[in-house]
Design an enzyme around this catalytic site. Structure first.
Site, PDB file in Angstrom:
ATOM      1  N   THR A 146       0.876  -1.195   0.000  1.00 49.91           N
ATOM      2  CA  THR A 146       0.000   0.000   0.000  1.00 49.91           C
ATOM      3  C   THR A 146       0.904   1.233   0.000  1.00 49.91           C
ATOM      4  O   THR A 146       1.330   1.667  -1.062  1.00 49.91           O
ATOM      5  CB  THR A 146      -0.983   0.001   1.193  1.00 49.91           C
ATOM      6  OG1 THR A 146      -0.267  -0.160   2.410  1.00 49.91           O
ATOM      7  CG2 THR A 146      -2.007  -1.095   1.045  1.00 49.91           C
ATOM      8  N   LYS A 174       4.215  -6.850   3.930  1.00 49.20           N
ATOM      9  CA  LYS A 174       3.959  -5.436   3.683  1.00 49.20           C
ATOM     10  C   LYS A 174       3.863  -4.721   5.024  1.00 49.20           C
ATOM     11  O   LYS A 174       3.452  -5.315   6.023  1.00 49.20           O
ATOM     12  CB  LYS A 174       2.692  -5.220   2.878  1.00 49.20           C
ATOM     13  CG  LYS A 174       1.418  -5.375   3.697  1.00 49.20           C
ATOM     14  CD  LYS A 174       0.214  -4.728   3.063  1.00 49.20           C
ATOM     15  CE  LYS A 174       0.285  -3.231   3.007  1.00 49.20           C
ATOM     16  NZ  LYS A 174       0.064  -2.562   4.314  1.00 49.20           N
ATOM     17  N   THR A 185      -2.315  -1.872   8.214  1.00 48.12           N
ATOM     18  CA  THR A 185      -2.237  -3.329   8.138  1.00 48.12           C
ATOM     19  C   THR A 185      -0.835  -3.856   7.909  1.00 48.12           C
ATOM     20  O   THR A 185      -0.091  -3.338   7.106  1.00 48.12           O
ATOM     21  CB  THR A 185      -3.163  -3.815   7.012  1.00 48.12           C
ATOM     22  OG1 THR A 185      -4.485  -3.564   7.406  1.00 48.12           O
ATOM     23  CG2 THR A 185      -2.987  -5.298   6.748  1.00 48.12           C
ATOM     24  N   GLU A 271       5.899   4.699   7.410  1.00 50.87           N
ATOM     25  CA  GLU A 271       5.472   5.832   6.592  1.00 50.87           C
ATOM     26  C   GLU A 271       6.245   7.102   6.936  1.00 50.87           C
ATOM     27  O   GLU A 271       6.264   7.542   8.077  1.00 50.87           O
ATOM     28  CB  GLU A 271       3.984   6.103   6.793  1.00 50.87           C
ATOM     29  CG  GLU A 271       3.134   5.239   5.897  1.00 50.87           C
ATOM     30  CD  GLU A 271       1.658   5.347   6.212  1.00 50.87           C
ATOM     31  OE1 GLU A 271       1.295   6.185   7.045  1.00 50.87           O
ATOM     32  OE2 GLU A 271       0.888   4.588   5.615  1.00 50.87           O
ATOM     33  N   ASN A 392      -0.551  10.701   6.046  1.00 51.73           N
ATOM     34  CA  ASN A 392      -1.788  10.226   6.661  1.00 51.73           C
ATOM     35  C   ASN A 392      -2.920  11.235   6.648  1.00 51.73           C
ATOM     36  O   ASN A 392      -4.076  10.881   6.861  1.00 51.73           O
ATOM     37  CB  ASN A 392      -1.525   9.698   8.063  1.00 51.73           C
ATOM     38  CG  ASN A 392      -0.952   8.311   7.980  1.00 51.73           C
ATOM     39  OD1 ASN A 392      -1.610   7.392   7.531  1.00 51.73           O
ATOM     40  ND2 ASN A 392       0.318   8.178   8.353  1.00 51.73           N
TER      41      ASN A 392
END
Lengths: 396, 396
Positions: A146, A174, A185, A271, A392
């Protein structure tokens, strides 16, 4: 380039774009073993499990031949018609693969609350199956991404001999948002050609997950979709591994090593992160204490931002240790950042310029010695940057 | 302008710069009541309490006449010579004020691990005492600030009559990093001219703190310095409030209201925050469940960043609810953002443009109905912005 999930004998992989991701990148992956596999899984503790997770939990006890994974849609909290869509989707794939629908597992990751893109996925099946190959592990690893910036694969030789070949283990994963604390996730799929009984596989997976993926999350803040799945097809023809076989420990250690390496890749790809953080805690009174301290320090927002700014503010580390209920005593505690002792019961004079220089590295190690016992644990994480917030804010 | 801590009769306040803060802003505050006060306190659960907190815990049972507070230095994890410095500092102040050293409380906030700036504080005492006045509440409120952007004060009339006057309550507070989850310090000082017994004051404070300050923090991640202190000097000459007096509930409600208002000010001034978030949870099976859900949603980094970006990604809210172990059932849950229903057992079609527009406001309310019982709770927080990261990279 690694071989990931197709490193063990007899596993095929595939990854295509079926139209969920608008940018044409892979969004649908398939793992396939013509030989039926013993399977084991570790699934999210979230009360609102995705329909994909519910399907997999229902079927993990069966002989498994395929795992379907889509990215871009979580298939969670999206209304109960999506359970019917899930079942129909799997039935369709079973028909195409000419296997029992109950021998298929399913995972999803992406945005919560939107209808499963049933038609897009169905329409991708022919290409997905045509594409199956022992060489397409990387496409499968891309299809589960993702916000990950790179595909994550690892493979390992166990050293366990079989009549046909040495036992191998392979995996792909992932990552998940900032990981820690996370609601995004984490998925991991592991393959092995070992002959191993179900109970041994369950225990080996549980132990490996505890020391790896569970050390990159905090507070049981699991997403609706987190899953770790292992498939063992037995093609190495080794002597069956039971929990009391001499090979069981060897298998466990190899699996743990593979999971830790994948966990580190996930942590280093948090991230917007700019640095990988490893927190080693030694000298704990018990296992629970050291795990708690390691995760608390690694998960502290103030520690994470300090590391992002190469700010040697060790007080935040000591305060994070103290905020746990672990058996500790300030006068015994020793803290090192990047190998430099900054606290030993009280502040230690150190070369701050040198420390700041070291903290500008991409990998930061924090070492904590509680001097209360013999237990140790390691947690993995990443720093917190402005980019995390930016990513985000815009996600959906 | 409010009167804060000097609103009740007989309290004097002062705030000066003694040189800890380099920018000349107030960094040393004093609250003084010539009439001795019954006191009660709620202190950090962190295992590494600052020496200032340890001093106050030791003396909170005594009749109290003064509270000294410094900002810019936490007096925590800085080595045990600082305990001696703390004692000498308080002895010096006691001499100057001509009161018993054990009638003085002490609070600190700022950077951890540095030597208490003993000389600077001692040298400030004369000016600090000269400056005492019922008008200098605002200077005291400024003297306890660290990264706060505004001083936080509140005062309330209880409606309880005394022989001398109506009972008043006043307070001042300072915020703490992003609050949630936080390791930065939250301080609050409350004054009242009520006559109240120690047990009643303890219970009233505990209840008020539970519904206010404890609903802006998460996971017991308390700093080394968190403190809430209340002083009651009895000058209103009301009939003594016991736990079974009719006035006890009135006093409790007033104190709770004051604490909630100060908690909201703290939440709205979270570091780098651009929005205030209030999460109401209704219909819970028990008190614990609703508190857990409210704090989890309000503390979720993904929810906070979504709100920062006016991103109506309600899936993150539902996933946060599911990640708790509260007694819930997805099909009963209703979620509203800014008054618009987005989830009712399954996704609800809503006017997304309108919702995004509403989410651009500075105050965001999330309402969750669990439909499992009659308990409710409210949590307070703020969004997560790039500025939070910037501020905390650079703090020390």
């Amino acid at each position: 380039m690694g071989k990931g999930i197709t490193y063990p004998l007899g596993f095929y992989a595939s990854g295509i774009n079926c139209g969920i991701k608008k940018n044409g990148k892979e969004d649908l992956s398939l793992i396939y073993s013509p030989s039926p596999c013993i399977a084991s899984g570790s699934f999210t503790t979230n009360q609102f499990k995705s329909y994909s997770v519910l399907w997999s939990i229902k079927n993990i006890k069966n002989d498994i031949k395929a795992v379907l994974i889509n990215s871009g849609n979580a298939n969670a909290c999206n209304g109960k018609e999506n359970w019917d869509l899930t079942v129909r989707l799997i039935e369709e794939l079973a028909l195409k693969l000419k296997i029992d629908k109950n021998s298929i597992l399913f995972s999803s990751t992406g945005i919560i609350g939107e209808r499963l893109p049933y038609e897009k996925i169905i329409n991708g099946f022919d290409r997905l199956i045509e594409n199956l190959s022992p060489q397409n592990n990387i496409l499968a690893a891309k299809g589960i991404m993702t916000t990950d910036t790179f595909p994550k694969e690892y493979e390992i030789n166990t050293g366990i001999s079989g009549r046909k070949k040495e036992v191998f283990i392979g995996g792909m994963a992932k990552g998940s948002g900032m990981i820690n604390p996370n609601m995004a996730t984490m998925l991991c799929f592991i393959t092995t050609d070992a002959v191993i009984d179900k109970k041994a596989l369950d225990i080996a997976l549980k132990e490996a997950v505890d020391e790896s993926f569970n050390m990159i999350t905090v507070d049981n803040d699991t997403s609706t979709n987190d899953s770790v799945i292992i498939l063992a097809n037995g093609l190495a023809r080794n002597k069956t591994i039971h929990i009391d076989s001499p090979e069981f420990d060897i298998f466990c250690n190899s699996l743990k090593k593979l999971c830790i390496e994948l966990a580190k890749k996930i942590a280093s790809d948090g991230e917007g992160s700019s640095k990988f953080i490893e927190v080693n805690v030694n000298g704990g009174w018990c296992k629970k204490d050291v795990r708690k301290v390691a995760k608390k320090v690694c998960g502290s927002l103030l520690v994470k931002t300090a590391i992002s700014g190469a700010n040697p503010n060790w007080g935040r580390i000591v305060a994070a240790i103290g905020s746990t209920n672990a058996r500790i005593d300030m006068k015994n505690i020793e803290v090192k950042i990047c190998g430099i002792t900054v606290f030993k019961g009280e502040p230690v004079e150190c070369d701050k310029e040198k420390l700041i220089k070291l903290m500008e590295n991409k990998e930061i190690k924090i070492e904590i010695d509680l001097k209360r016992g013999n237990f140790s644990a390691t947690a993995y994480g990443c720093d917190l940057t402005e980019d995390y917030v930016r990513i985000n804010k815009e996600y959906s």
